[in-house]
Design an enzyme around this catalytic site. Structure first.
Site, PDB file in Angstrom:
ATOM      1  N   LYS A 286       7.063 -11.998   8.949  1.00 50.33           N
ATOM      2  CA  LYS A 286       6.167 -12.256   7.810  1.00 50.33           C
ATOM      3  C   LYS A 286       6.828 -13.091   6.728  1.00 50.33           C
ATOM      4  O   LYS A 286       8.045 -13.189   6.648  1.00 50.33           O
ATOM      5  CB  LYS A 286       5.650 -10.919   7.241  1.00 50.33           C
ATOM      6  CG  LYS A 286       4.544 -10.347   8.124  1.00 50.33           C
ATOM      7  CD  LYS A 286       3.858  -9.148   7.538  1.00 50.33           C
ATOM      8  CE  LYS A 286       2.754  -8.688   8.504  1.00 50.33           C
ATOM      9  NZ  LYS A 286       2.156  -7.412   8.097  1.00 50.33           N
TER      10      LYS A 286
ATOM     11  N   ARG B 259       5.870  -2.444  14.237  1.00 50.14           N
ATOM     12  CA  ARG B 259       5.000  -3.408  14.928  1.00 50.14           C
ATOM     13  C   ARG B 259       5.700  -4.755  14.896  1.00 50.14           C
ATOM     14  O   ARG B 259       5.905  -5.324  13.824  1.00 50.14           O
ATOM     15  CB  ARG B 259       3.659  -3.454  14.190  1.00 50.14           C
ATOM     16  CG  ARG B 259       2.641  -4.411  14.770  1.00 50.14           C
ATOM     17  CD  ARG B 259       1.369  -4.392  13.922  1.00 50.14           C
ATOM     18  NE  ARG B 259       0.390  -5.336  14.418  1.00 50.14           N
ATOM     19  CZ  ARG B 259       0.406  -6.641  14.136  1.00 50.14           C
ATOM     20  NH1 ARG B 259       1.328  -7.134  13.359  1.00 50.14           N
ATOM     21  NH2 ARG B 259      -0.520  -7.431  14.637  1.00 50.14           N
TER      22      ARG B 259
HETATM   23  C1  7PJ Z   1      -0.271  -5.768  10.409  1.00 51.29           C
HETATM   24  C2  7PJ Z   1      -1.264  -5.365  11.280  1.00 51.29           C
HETATM   25  C3  7PJ Z   1       0.493  -4.779   9.717  1.00 51.29           C
HETATM   26  C4  7PJ Z   1      -0.814  -3.137  10.886  1.00 51.29           C
HETATM   27  C5  7PJ Z   1      -1.219  -7.517  11.206  1.00 51.29           C
HETATM   28  C6  7PJ Z   1       0.847 -10.333  11.117  1.00 51.29           C
HETATM   29  C7  7PJ Z   1      -0.518 -10.160  10.551  1.00 51.29           C
HETATM   30  N1  7PJ Z   1      -1.542  -4.060  11.535  1.00 51.29           N
HETATM   31  N2  7PJ Z   1      -1.858  -6.475  11.781  1.00 51.29           N
HETATM   32  N3  7PJ Z   1       0.179  -3.480   9.993  1.00 51.29           N
HETATM   33  N4  7PJ Z   1      -0.236  -7.127  10.383  1.00 51.29           N
HETATM   34  N5  7PJ Z   1      -1.050  -1.839  11.093  1.00 51.29           N
HETATM   35  O1  7PJ Z   1       1.251  -9.705  12.098  1.00 51.29           O
HETATM   36  O2  7PJ Z   1       1.590 -11.175  10.525  1.00 51.29           O
HETATM   37  O3  7PJ Z   1       1.380  -5.037   8.890  1.00 51.29           O
HETATM   38  S1  7PJ Z   1      -1.640  -9.170  11.531  1.00 51.29           S
END
Ligand code: 7PJ
Length: 264
Positions: free
Chosen positions: A212, A246
């Site tokens: 990010k 994640r």
């Molecule tokens: C997140 C997500 C996060 C959860 C995305 C990216 C944007 N789901 N989906 N937490 N980010 N739970 O991966 O840069 O931070 S999409």
């Protein structure tokens, strides 16, 4: 799913390149191959997303989102790894549940009309994430008086609403939502408060900081060069008590977490 050690959630984006669209065979087979690579690299969960929620992303229709993700979910059932759907749309949730998903990962914390009911209709886990504003505009000067307090109260509120809707406590994960309507100072404050928030909210946390922009702002590196920063941040999140991280870079994250487990 045991949360005795931090789990690694591998990110699988099912967004078609250039001219092909949802349901396209090429898009699906590429996604399945990538998921297999993530599992071989040590992913504990695969998070499947058919809508780009990056800052400034354009919207896709519910039908297109379903056409993208459902064939991939069906193809991945045989991998025997828990599957997560990254969506905020009840229509997509229902279709994904039907296809056999194990976790609903909702960046809108089940706020969309019908989403609570969709999630409560099945015995699956949910991740409730905080965001402020909509992905199209959320990064234009987000403001908080007390970011940690506001995000904590929001997550407590959504946790209680989810429970009241019939989603049992042991199925609820929370996420402060790094980069979703937060500037670098907000993200840093939330990261530093993570342990305290986990204790206060009494739920396992899922943390997504992989590649990010906050990591780019700290290191000065473009997105393709944020692997080490991402693994370092995942390690710190795990050390602060996060239950699930994640990530895009599964192999590197798994190594970092092995070091944590062995040397902490
Ligand atoms: C997140 C997500 C996060 C959860 C995305 C990216 C944007 N789901 N989906 N937490 N980010 N739970 O991966 O840069 O931070 S999409």
């Amino acid at each position: 799913m045991s949360l005795a050690r931090p789990l690694v959630m591998g990110i699988l984006n099912v967004t078609p390149d250039s001219f092909s669209d949802g349901g396209n065979f090429d898009t699906c087979s590429k996604a399945v191959a990538h998921a297999e690579a993530l599992v071989n690299a040590g992913a504990d969960i695969i998070d499947i997303g058919g809508e780009s929620t990056r800052p400034g992303a354009t919207l896709v229709s519910v039908e297109d989102e379903i056409a993208r993700v459902v064939p991939v979910i069906s193809a991945l059932k045989s991998l025997n790894v828990p599957l997560s759907i990254d969506t905020r749309r009840p229509g997509v949730m229902h279709a994904a549940l039907e296809a056999g998903i194990d976790l609903i990962n909702d960046i809108a914390a089940l706020e969309e009309q019908g989403a609570l009911e969709a999630a409560a209709s099945a015995q699956v886990a949910v991740c409730l994430m905080h965001k402020r504003g909509e992905p199209q505009s959320m990064q234009t000067a987000p403001e908080y008086d007390d970011v940690v307090g506001e995000v904590t109260r929001y997550l407590a509120h959504r946790r209680d609403i989810a429970e009241a809707a019939g989603i049992s406590r042991d199925r609820i994960l929370l996420d402060p939502g790094f980069g979703f309507g937060k500037n670098l100072d907000h993200n840093i404050a939330l990261f530093k408060a993570m342990h305290q928030m986990i204790v206060e909210l009494d739920r396992p946390f899922l943390i997504g900081v992989s590649r990010k922009s906050m990591l780019g702002q700290i290191t000065g590196r473009p997105v393709a060069e944020r692997v080490i920063a991402s693994a370092a941040a995942a390690l710190l999140a795990a050390q602060a008590g996060a239950s699930v991280v994640r990530v895009h870079d599964v192999r590197e994250t798994v190594d970092a977490l092995k070091i944590l487990a062995a040397l902490q």
